[in-house]
Design a protein around this motif. Structure first.
Motif, PDB file in Angstrom:
ATOM      1  N   SER A 246      -9.595  79.932  82.902  1.00  0.00           N
ATOM      2  CA  SER A 246      -8.224  80.184  82.474  1.00  0.00           C
ATOM      3  C   SER A 246      -7.737  81.520  83.025  1.00  0.00           C
ATOM      4  O   SER A 246      -8.518  82.312  83.554  1.00  0.00           O
ATOM      5  CB  SER A 246      -8.129  80.184  80.946  1.00  0.00           C
ATOM      6  N   PRO A 253       0.751  77.518  80.915  1.00  0.00           N
ATOM      7  CA  PRO A 253       0.152  76.848  79.758  1.00  0.00           C
ATOM      8  C   PRO A 253       0.038  75.337  79.944  1.00  0.00           C
ATOM      9  O   PRO A 253      -0.960  74.730  79.531  1.00  0.00           O
ATOM     10  CB  PRO A 253       1.111  77.212  78.612  1.00  0.00           C
ATOM     11  N   SER A 254       1.037  74.714  80.563  1.00  0.00           N
ATOM     12  CA  SER A 254       0.975  73.264  80.761  1.00  0.00           C
ATOM     13  C   SER A 254      -0.136  72.887  81.739  1.00  0.00           C
ATOM     14  O   SER A 254      -0.799  71.853  81.571  1.00  0.00           O
ATOM     15  CB  SER A 254       2.320  72.731  81.263  1.00  0.00           C
ATOM     16  N   GLU A 257      -3.373  73.153  79.712  1.00  0.00           N
ATOM     17  CA  GLU A 257      -3.520  72.012  78.811  1.00  0.00           C
ATOM     18  C   GLU A 257      -3.898  70.755  79.584  1.00  0.00           C
ATOM     19  O   GLU A 257      -4.702  69.941  79.112  1.00  0.00           O
ATOM     20  CB  GLU A 257      -2.214  71.795  78.040  1.00  0.00           C
ATOM     21  N   GLU A 303      -3.624  83.157  74.255  1.00  0.00           N
ATOM     22  CA  GLU A 303      -3.121  81.827  73.927  1.00  0.00           C
ATOM     23  C   GLU A 303      -3.884  80.746  74.691  1.00  0.00           C
ATOM     24  O   GLU A 303      -4.130  79.657  74.158  1.00  0.00           O
ATOM     25  CB  GLU A 303      -1.627  81.739  74.232  1.00  0.00           C
ATOM     26  N   LYS A 306      -7.006  80.239  72.678  1.00  0.00           N
ATOM     27  CA  LYS A 306      -6.734  79.509  71.442  1.00  0.00           C
ATOM     28  C   LYS A 306      -6.489  78.030  71.726  1.00  0.00           C
ATOM     29  O   LYS A 306      -6.920  77.158  70.955  1.00  0.00           O
ATOM     30  CB  LYS A 306      -5.533  80.120  70.728  1.00  0.00           C
ATOM     31  N   THR A 307      -5.799  77.742  72.810  1.00  0.00           N
ATOM     32  CA  THR A 307      -5.537  76.349  73.186  1.00  0.00           C
ATOM     33  C   THR A 307      -6.838  75.599  73.454  1.00  0.00           C
ATOM     34  O   THR A 307      -7.017  74.456  73.018  1.00  0.00           O
ATOM     35  CB  THR A 307      -4.632  76.294  74.425  1.00  0.00           C
ATOM     36  N   ARG A 310      -8.620  74.921  70.173  1.00  0.00           N
ATOM     37  CA  ARG A 310      -7.969  73.855  69.405  1.00  0.00           C
ATOM     38  C   ARG A 310      -8.215  72.481  70.022  1.00  0.00           C
ATOM     39  O   ARG A 310      -8.652  71.549  69.330  1.00  0.00           O
ATOM     40  CB  ARG A 310      -6.471  74.136  69.311  1.00  0.00           C
ATOM     41  N   MET A 311      -7.955  72.337  71.323  1.00  0.00           N
ATOM     42  CA  MET A 311      -8.047  71.031  71.949  1.00  0.00           C
ATOM     43  C   MET A 311      -9.479  70.510  72.004  1.00  0.00           C
ATOM     44  O   MET A 311      -9.738  69.333  71.726  1.00  0.00           O
ATOM     45  CB  MET A 311      -7.456  71.087  73.363  1.00  0.00           C
TER      46      MET A 311
END
Length: 492
Positions: A246, A253-254, A257, A303, A306-307, A310-311
């Motif tokens: 990352s 961000p997209s 993800e 972030e 964190k993403t 979470r994912m």
């Protein structure tokens, strides 16, 4: 799997390196091959198991090694973020097959290196238990890191495993991991590697966008990633990991993800997530300044982290270490060697072993490494196998550093028994505000959460608080600062 810490204040000796890691973020991501030593990097220490007793906390590092890291430094070219000791083969080395190259010979750069590597293994002293000189357990894990180990022909990988088995013994059920990059192996090579013993693959994907791969200087594209995943699956590799990075230049961000989503859809048993570390001596170090465009800000990098938490958590992956996620039963056994402060052998260019409390690095330049092996064979150089009384405070900081980078956390009872209740109490005291804020979580002996009020009452008596761990993801993001506070408590 290389470890490298971005936490620098107290350690400045030998390092266990990693892949890209943040200098700008307050958390540390551990990388792939945990036994290289980049120049100018501070020491990374290992942690103790949360279920150990005080003797194992104090003596774990003196037990005979059951793990070996092997550095295979070959790459097609150097990635823009990489500062590891490698040998760039050029574009002529593309796909590894089970047959030799032209004229029925291997690339002499590879075969000569492997020969030297096997000589080092043969000349290395085998360590036995200090209480039983005849007790020398076989290897339980072997990790081939790089570089791009999948560029090495399977027959040469087999010769290294044969040398390790002849010298130290290798368990029949040993975890034998190899880092492999897309576009560097075919199905035939994969099957042959499995036949010689490789049973765990760490696939260096990094991103699922061609523009990001190109900007990083990666030698593969997205189409080769899908081909590599298909090869791994069709060949029946049960235990395999995907590496992602990352905070890359121009990464949105997209995009992040999307990479996580595709990785999850590929169903690996393990995922490693690293935040980019910009090293001074790399191309990125010349082009970019951490925190400045086109690199993300600290908040944006946080972030990203964190993403991922979470994912991957929602997809059923256990976040068992700051940068590591796995399905149930698929934690990397080799990495546990580092996190439990166990000794391990290391072989090859730039690698660093950890034997009886001492980290010992090999030269980073090939000519110097060859000379080191020659001197080792002539018994005219030290190989790091020495008895060394480790300072208790150093060992305590080792235990804290990596314990708090794992989901298990710090075993307070064992820590107090090993290093004293006053030190344990000081750590509890310094973490009070962070228990209240939720960045540090208290658990009892049965790993049930202890609320803040109960922690205040019981922390000094050691009656209720069994473990301290950092919360996921907010505590992990503050790991360097929180660990620094514990260091200050240990050495006021």
């Amino acid at each position: 799997m290389l470890l490298k810490s971005t936490f620098t204040p107290l350690f400045a000796a030998i390092v266990i390196p990693t892949k890209p890691n943040p200098t700008k973020l307050s958390f540390t991501a551990f990388c792939r091959n945990n036994s290289l030593t980049p120049q100018g990097t501070p020491t990374v220490r290992q942690n103790a198991s949360p279920n150990t007793t005080s003797p194992s906390l104090l003596l774990q590092h003196k037990l005979p090694p059951t793990s070996a890291y092997v550095h295979l430094p070959f790459c097609r070219k150097r990635c823009h973020y990489c500062d590891f000791p490698i040998i760039a083969l050029g574009s002529s080395s593309t796909t590894n097959t089970t047959t030799p190259e032209k004229n029925d010979t291997y690339d002499p750069r590879i075969s000569n290196y492997v020969e030297t590597l096997c000589r080092e293994i043969k000349a290395t002293k085998k360590l036995s238990s200090s209480t039983n000189n005849n007790s020398s357990p076989p290897l339980e894990t072997v990790f081939f890191g790089g570089g791009t180990p999948s560029l090495v022909p399977p027959q040469l990988v087999s010769s290294v495993l044969d040398a390790l088995s002849s010298k130290f013994g290798v368990c029949g059920n040993a975890e034998i991991s190899m880092e492999m990059d897309p576009g560097t192996f075919d199905a035939a090579a994969m099957k042959e590697l499995m036949n010689v013993g490789v049973n765990r693959v760490s696939l260096g994907v990094q991103a699922f966008q061609d523009e990001l791969l190109k900007s990083c200087g990666r030698a593969h594209g997205v189409s080769e990633i899908y081909e590599a995943i298909e090869i791994v699956n069709t060949c029946g590799v049960e235990n395999w990991s995907v590496d992602l990075i990352s905070s890359l230049p121009h990464q949105t961000p997209s995009m992040w993800e999307e990479s996580l989503r595709i990785a999850i859809q590929s169903q690996p048993t393990h995922v490693s997530v690293y935040d980019l570390q910009v090293e001074q001596e790399t191309k990125f170090g010349v082009l970019y300044t951490p925190g400045e465009f086109p690199l993300p800000s600290e908040n944006q990098s946080a972030e990203f982290y964190k993403t991922a938490s979470r994912m991957l958590g929602e997809a059923g992956y256990d976040h068992y270490e700051i940068s590591s996620y796995c399905k149930s039963g698929y934690r990397c056994k080799h990495n546990s060697t580092y996190w439990k402060n166990k000794s391990f052998y290391a072989f090859g260019l730039g690698s660093a072993s950890y034997l009886r409390g001492v980290r010992f690095s090999r030269p980073r330049k090939l000519k110097d490494y060859v000379g080191y092996v020659q001197n080792l064979e002539n018994e005219s150089t030290e190989d790091g196998v020495v008895d060394f009384d480790v300072d208790a405070k150093d060992l305590a900081t080792d235990v804290v550093m990596l314990s708090l980078r794992t989901a298990e956390g710090l075993d307070l009872r064992a820590f107090g028994e090993a290093f004293g209740d006053s030190v344990r109490g000081s750590i509890c005291e310094v973490y009070r505000p962070y228990v209240e804020s939720g960045h540090v979580i208290c658990l009892d002996e049965k790993r049930r959460k202890v609320e803040y009020d109960e922690f205040i009452v019981s922390s000094m008596s050691n009656e209720m608080v069994g473990f301290l761990r950092l919360s996921d993801p907010d505590g992990f993001l503050l790991s360097n600062e929180l660990i620094s506070l514990a260091f200050a408590a240990i050495s006021p």
